[in-house]
Design a protein around this motif. Structure first.
Motif, mmCIF file in Angstrom:
data_model
loop_
_atom_site.group_PDB
_atom_site.id
_atom_site.type_symbol
_atom_site.label_atom_id
_atom_site.label_comp_id
_atom_site.label_asym_id
_atom_site.label_seq_id
_atom_site.Cartn_x
_atom_site.Cartn_y
_atom_site.Cartn_z
ATOM 1 N N ILE A 49 24.577 -33.610 -35.931
ATOM 2 C CA ILE A 49 25.434 -34.753 -36.244
ATOM 3 C C ILE A 49 25.544 -35.672 -35.035
ATOM 4 C CG2 ILE A 49 27.785 -35.437 -36.844
ATOM 5 C CD1 ILE A 49 28.010 -32.813 -38.416
ATOM 6 N N ILE A 50 25.740 -35.107 -33.866
ATOM 7 C CA ILE A 50 25.846 -35.910 -32.641
ATOM 8 C C ILE A 50 24.537 -36.639 -32.370
ATOM 9 C CG2 ILE A 50 26.190 -35.805 -30.148
ATOM 10 C CD1 ILE A 50 28.101 -33.459 -30.670
ATOM 11 N N GLN A 51 23.409 -35.960 -32.566
ATOM 12 C CA GLN A 51 22.109 -36.607 -32.357
ATOM 13 C C GLN A 51 21.903 -37.754 -33.335
ATOM 14 O OE1 GLN A 51 19.246 -33.448 -32.694
ATOM 15 N NE2 GLN A 51 19.411 -32.898 -30.523
ATOM 16 N N ASN A 52 22.300 -37.572 -34.585
ATOM 17 C CA ASN A 52 22.169 -38.646 -35.575
ATOM 18 C C ASN A 52 23.046 -39.837 -35.218
ATOM 19 O OD1 ASN A 52 20.264 -37.379 -37.137
ATOM 20 N ND2 ASN A 52 21.785 -36.436 -38.495
ATOM 21 N N ILE A 53 24.262 -39.568 -34.792
ATOM 22 C CA ILE A 53 25.156 -40.666 -34.397
ATOM 23 C C ILE A 53 24.562 -41.439 -33.226
ATOM 24 C CG2 ILE A 53 27.401 -41.190 -33.375
ATOM 25 C CD1 ILE A 53 28.539 -38.891 -35.071
ATOM 26 N N LEU A 54 24.065 -40.744 -32.219
ATOM 27 C CA LEU A 54 23.465 -41.415 -31.063
ATOM 28 C C LEU A 54 22.207 -42.184 -31.446
ATOM 29 C CD1 LEU A 54 23.922 -38.681 -28.317
ATOM 30 C CD2 LEU A 54 25.172 -40.818 -28.561
ATOM 31 N N ALA A 55 21.380 -41.611 -32.304
ATOM 32 C CA ALA A 55 20.142 -42.286 -32.712
ATOM 33 C C ALA A 55 20.442 -43.554 -33.498
ATOM 34 C CB ALA A 55 19.283 -41.344 -33.545
ATOM 35 N N PHE A 56 21.367 -43.483 -34.467
ATOM 36 C CA PHE A 56 21.690 -44.673 -35.249
ATOM 37 C C PHE A 56 22.402 -45.722 -34.411
ATOM 38 C CE2 PHE A 56 21.341 -41.762 -39.007
ATOM 39 C CZ PHE A 56 20.246 -42.413 -39.559
ATOM 40 N N THR A 57 23.187 -45.306 -33.437
ATOM 41 C CA THR A 57 23.821 -46.256 -32.533
ATOM 42 C C THR A 57 22.781 -46.978 -31.684
ATOM 43 O OG1 THR A 57 25.800 -44.876 -32.446
ATOM 44 C CG2 THR A 57 25.540 -46.510 -30.713
ATOM 45 N N VAL A 109 19.607 -47.457 -32.447
ATOM 46 C CA VAL A 109 18.858 -48.358 -33.335
ATOM 47 C C VAL A 109 19.691 -49.603 -33.642
ATOM 48 C CG1 VAL A 109 17.909 -48.588 -35.666
ATOM 49 C CG2 VAL A 109 17.402 -46.562 -34.318
ATOM 50 N N GLY A 110 20.976 -49.429 -33.855
ATOM 51 C CA GLY A 110 21.850 -50.570 -34.126
ATOM 52 C C GLY A 110 21.910 -51.539 -32.957
ATOM 53 N N PHE A 111 22.036 -50.999 -31.736
ATOM 54 C CA PHE A 111 22.036 -51.865 -30.561
ATOM 55 C C PHE A 111 20.699 -52.587 -30.394
ATOM 56 C CE2 PHE A 111 25.665 -49.369 -28.688
ATOM 57 C CZ PHE A 111 26.537 -50.437 -28.641
ATOM 58 N N ALA A 112 19.600 -51.897 -30.669
ATOM 59 C CA ALA A 112 18.279 -52.520 -30.541
ATOM 60 C C ALA A 112 18.115 -53.654 -31.547
ATOM 61 C CB ALA A 112 17.187 -51.467 -30.731
ATOM 62 N N ILE A 113 18.535 -53.435 -32.784
ATOM 63 C CA ILE A 113 18.429 -54.489 -33.802
ATOM 64 C C ILE A 113 19.326 -55.663 -33.445
ATOM 65 C CG2 ILE A 113 18.949 -55.023 -36.213
ATOM 66 C CD1 ILE A 113 17.960 -52.197 -36.886
ATOM 67 N N PHE A 114 20.535 -55.379 -32.978
ATOM 68 C CA PHE A 114 21.452 -56.449 -32.567
ATOM 69 C C PHE A 114 20.854 -57.261 -31.428
ATOM 70 C CE2 PHE A 114 24.870 -57.794 -29.659
ATOM 71 C CZ PHE A 114 25.498 -58.717 -30.481
ATOM 72 N N PHE A 115 20.253 -56.590 -30.447
ATOM 73 C CA PHE A 115 19.643 -57.289 -29.325
ATOM 74 C C PHE A 115 18.502 -58.187 -29.792
ATOM 75 C CE2 PHE A 115 16.241 -57.465 -26.146
ATOM 76 C CZ PHE A 115 16.910 -58.124 -25.131
ATOM 77 N N LEU A 116 17.643 -57.680 -30.684
ATOM 78 C CA LEU A 116 16.517 -58.477 -31.167
ATOM 79 C C LEU A 116 16.991 -59.675 -31.969
ATOM 80 C CD1 LEU A 116 14.024 -55.670 -32.154
ATOM 81 C CD2 LEU A 116 13.862 -57.227 -30.218
#
Length: 45
Positions: free
Chosen positions: A4-12, A14-21
């Motif tokens: 669960i912690i790994q999924n939260i970190l991974a989706f976070t 990805v979210g930051f990367a998409i926001f940056f792009l």
């Protein structure tokens, strides 16, 4: 629990990367309305 912690970190990440792009390439700042004439300190003379 660890998955669960790994999924939260991974989706976070990805979210930051998409926001940056989106911010970098799609969302453009409005251009400044100032002209470069006069002594406004723009450093272009």
């Amino acid at each position: 629990m660890n998955t669960i912690i790994q999924n939260i970190l991974a989706f976070t990440a990805v979210g930051f990367a998409i926001f940056f792009l989106i911010r970098k390439f799609i969302w453009k700042k409005p251009s400044s309305k100032k002209s470069c004439g006069g002594d406004d300190g723009c450093g272009c003379h």
